[in-house]
Design a protein around this motif. Structure first.
Motif, mmCIF file in Angstrom:
data_model
loop_
_atom_site.group_PDB
_atom_site.id
_atom_site.type_symbol
_atom_site.label_atom_id
_atom_site.label_comp_id
_atom_site.label_asym_id
_atom_site.label_seq_id
_atom_site.Cartn_x
_atom_site.Cartn_y
_atom_site.Cartn_z
ATOM 1 N N ILE A 78 45.178 149.750 -29.830
ATOM 2 C CA ILE A 78 44.785 150.846 -28.937
ATOM 3 C C ILE A 78 43.720 151.663 -29.649
ATOM 4 C CG2 ILE A 78 45.506 152.964 -27.785
ATOM 5 C CD1 ILE A 78 48.238 151.780 -27.435
ATOM 6 N N GLY A 79 42.530 151.718 -29.071
ATOM 7 C CA GLY A 79 41.447 152.479 -29.680
ATOM 8 C C GLY A 79 41.102 151.918 -31.049
ATOM 9 N N ASN A 80 41.199 152.758 -32.075
ATOM 10 C CA ASN A 80 40.899 152.343 -33.446
ATOM 11 C C ASN A 80 42.157 152.005 -34.225
ATOM 12 O OD1 ASN A 80 38.162 152.689 -33.083
ATOM 13 N ND2 ASN A 80 38.208 154.815 -33.730
ATOM 14 N N VAL A 81 43.306 151.982 -33.569
ATOM 15 C CA VAL A 81 44.584 151.758 -34.244
ATOM 16 C C VAL A 81 45.166 150.404 -33.823
ATOM 17 C CG1 VAL A 81 46.923 152.655 -34.543
ATOM 18 C CG2 VAL A 81 45.017 154.227 -34.331
ATOM 19 N N PHE A 82 45.740 149.695 -34.805
ATOM 20 C CA PHE A 82 46.396 148.423 -34.518
ATOM 21 C C PHE A 82 47.731 148.377 -35.239
ATOM 22 C CE2 PHE A 82 43.648 147.821 -38.154
ATOM 23 C CZ PHE A 82 44.443 147.149 -39.070
ATOM 24 N N VAL A 83 48.635 147.546 -34.726
ATOM 25 C CA VAL A 83 49.971 147.402 -35.305
ATOM 26 C C VAL A 83 50.233 145.923 -35.534
ATOM 27 C CG1 VAL A 83 52.440 147.805 -34.976
ATOM 28 C CG2 VAL A 83 50.784 149.454 -34.097
ATOM 29 N N LEU A 84 50.701 145.579 -36.751
ATOM 30 C CA LEU A 84 51.031 144.205 -37.111
ATOM 31 C C LEU A 84 52.497 144.104 -37.495
ATOM 32 C CD1 LEU A 84 47.995 143.173 -39.353
ATOM 33 C CD2 LEU A 84 48.237 142.999 -36.884
ATOM 34 N N PHE A 85 53.078 142.919 -37.262
ATOM 35 C CA PHE A 85 54.474 142.666 -37.606
ATOM 36 C C PHE A 85 54.590 141.328 -38.317
ATOM 37 C CE2 PHE A 85 58.487 140.537 -36.500
ATOM 38 C CZ PHE A 85 59.381 141.435 -37.060
ATOM 39 N N ARG A 86 55.390 141.305 -39.377
ATOM 40 C CA ARG A 86 55.750 140.055 -40.047
ATOM 41 C C ARG A 86 57.155 140.206 -40.596
ATOM 42 N NH1 ARG A 86 52.388 138.449 -45.098
ATOM 43 N NH2 ARG A 86 53.840 139.851 -46.112
ATOM 44 N N ARG A 87 58.038 139.295 -40.190
ATOM 45 C CA ARG A 87 59.433 139.345 -40.635
ATOM 46 C C ARG A 87 59.518 139.002 -42.112
ATOM 47 N NH1 ARG A 87 64.059 139.863 -38.867
ATOM 48 N NH2 ARG A 87 63.692 139.652 -36.676
ATOM 49 N N ASN A 88 60.345 139.762 -42.836
ATOM 50 C CA ASN A 88 60.647 139.487 -44.232
ATOM 51 C C ASN A 88 61.844 138.545 -44.257
ATOM 52 O OD1 ASN A 88 61.426 139.495 -46.906
ATOM 53 N ND2 ASN A 88 61.076 141.679 -47.187
ATOM 54 N N PRO A 89 61.667 137.268 -44.677
ATOM 55 C CA PRO A 89 62.764 136.309 -44.586
ATOM 56 C C PRO A 89 63.940 136.624 -45.514
ATOM 57 C CG PRO A 89 60.829 135.311 -45.598
ATOM 58 C CD PRO A 89 60.443 136.682 -45.165
ATOM 59 N N GLN A 90 63.687 137.245 -46.658
ATOM 60 C CA GLN A 90 64.777 137.549 -47.590
ATOM 61 C C GLN A 90 65.569 138.784 -47.182
ATOM 62 O OE1 GLN A 90 61.587 137.012 -48.912
ATOM 63 N NE2 GLN A 90 61.978 134.902 -49.507
ATOM 64 N N ASN A 91 64.879 139.810 -46.695
ATOM 65 C CA ASN A 91 65.537 141.073 -46.402
ATOM 66 C C ASN A 91 64.999 141.663 -45.091
ATOM 67 O OD1 ASN A 91 67.009 143.409 -46.626
ATOM 68 N ND2 ASN A 91 65.697 144.333 -48.160
ATOM 69 N N PRO A 92 65.381 141.103 -43.923
ATOM 70 C CA PRO A 92 64.844 141.616 -42.657
ATOM 71 C C PRO A 92 65.346 143.035 -42.369
ATOM 72 C CG PRO A 92 66.405 139.825 -42.272
ATOM 73 C CD PRO A 92 66.260 139.971 -43.741
ATOM 74 N N LYS A 93 64.437 143.898 -41.962
ATOM 75 C CA LYS A 93 64.770 145.291 -41.670
ATOM 76 C C LYS A 93 64.843 145.564 -40.163
ATOM 77 C CE LYS A 93 62.746 147.102 -45.913
ATOM 78 N NZ LYS A 93 63.191 145.976 -46.665
ATOM 79 N N ILE A 94 64.079 144.816 -39.390
ATOM 80 C CA ILE A 94 64.026 145.014 -37.943
ATOM 81 C C ILE A 94 64.714 143.833 -37.273
ATOM 82 C CG2 ILE A 94 62.526 145.276 -35.951
ATOM 83 C CD1 ILE A 94 60.446 146.479 -37.842
ATOM 84 N N ASP A 95 65.671 144.125 -36.395
ATOM 85 C CA ASP A 95 66.429 143.079 -35.709
ATOM 86 C C ASP A 95 65.757 142.778 -34.375
ATOM 87 O OD1 ASP A 95 68.411 141.293 -35.095
ATOM 88 O OD2 ASP A 95 69.805 142.822 -34.382
ATOM 89 N N LEU A 96 65.285 141.542 -34.217
ATOM 90 C CA LEU A 96 64.617 141.123 -32.987
ATOM 91 C C LEU A 96 65.478 140.118 -32.223
ATOM 92 C CD1 LEU A 96 60.918 140.547 -34.056
ATOM 93 C CD2 LEU A 96 61.859 142.425 -32.745
ATOM 94 N N LYS A 97 66.681 140.517 -31.880
ATOM 95 C CA LYS A 97 67.552 139.601 -31.140
ATOM 96 C C LYS A 97 66.975 139.371 -29.751
ATOM 97 C CE LYS A 97 71.781 140.689 -33.505
ATOM 98 N NZ LYS A 97 73.131 141.198 -33.397
ATOM 99 N N LYS A 98 66.995 138.131 -29.332
ATOM 100 C CA LYS A 98 66.514 137.793 -28.004
ATOM 101 C C LYS A 98 67.613 138.094 -26.997
ATOM 102 C CE LYS A 98 63.276 134.212 -29.234
ATOM 103 N NZ LYS A 98 62.869 132.831 -29.013
ATOM 104 N N GLU A 99 67.200 138.664 -25.891
ATOM 105 C CA GLU A 99 68.129 138.935 -24.795
ATOM 106 C C GLU A 99 68.464 137.614 -24.110
ATOM 107 O OE1 GLU A 99 69.381 141.939 -23.864
ATOM 108 O OE2 GLU A 99 68.399 142.848 -25.578
ATOM 109 N N ARG A 100 69.740 137.363 -23.932
ATOM 110 C CA ARG A 100 70.156 136.134 -23.264
ATOM 111 C C ARG A 100 70.579 136.434 -21.841
ATOM 112 N NH1 ARG A 100 74.539 133.099 -26.523
ATOM 113 N NH2 ARG A 100 74.194 131.709 -24.806
ATOM 114 N N LYS A 101 70.027 135.662 -20.924
ATOM 115 C CA LYS A 101 70.416 135.804 -19.518
ATOM 116 C C LYS A 101 71.597 134.892 -19.247
ATOM 117 C CE LYS A 101 65.890 137.053 -17.860
ATOM 118 N NZ LYS A 101 64.813 136.752 -16.918
ATOM 119 N N ILE A 102 72.594 135.433 -18.582
ATOM 120 C CA ILE A 102 73.799 134.651 -18.299
ATOM 121 C C ILE A 102 73.911 134.402 -16.813
ATOM 122 C CG2 ILE A 102 76.299 134.604 -18.443
ATOM 123 C CD1 ILE A 102 76.070 136.293 -20.934
#
Length: 102
Positions: A78-102
């Motif tokens: 957005i504008g002059n700002v950007f956001v990047l993400f990369r999971r840390n395999p040894q010590n993940p801090k952010i949980d990105l669980k996928k929503e499951r449809k039932i």
């Protein structure tokens, strides 16, 4: 790992509270910028960056280049700002669980 739209939306919400950590200046993306981004991604997983007006790169170009060099995913630009993400395999801090449809 490709992010789903729900995961991207969650990461955008988390990034809104973060401060800018990496700055791309008129020198463009240097080895120092890449190592700074790698260290920040390893420590935080979600990193906000800014491209200064004096830079020859746009925020989208800087984001795409850093994604390739750091093996990260672009969350938003957005504008002059950007956001990047990369999971840390040894010590993940952010949980990105996928929503499951039932």
């Amino acid at each position: 790992m490709a992010l789903t739209s729900k995961q991207r939306a969650m990461l955008r919400g988390l990034a809104s509270k973060e401060n800018v950590i990496v700055t791309v200046g008129k020198g463009g993306i240097t080895e120092n910028t890449v190592s700074e981004m790698n260290n920040a991604l390893k420590a935080r997983e979600l990193v906000k960056g800014r491209v200064l007006e004096t830079s020859l790169l746009s925020a989208r170009e800087a984001s795409e280049t850093l994604c390739e060099l750091c093996s990260a995913e672009a969350v938003q630009v957005i504008g002059n700002v950007f956001v990047l993400f990369r999971r840390n395999p040894q010590n993940p801090k952010i949980d990105l669980k996928k929503e499951r449809k039932i």
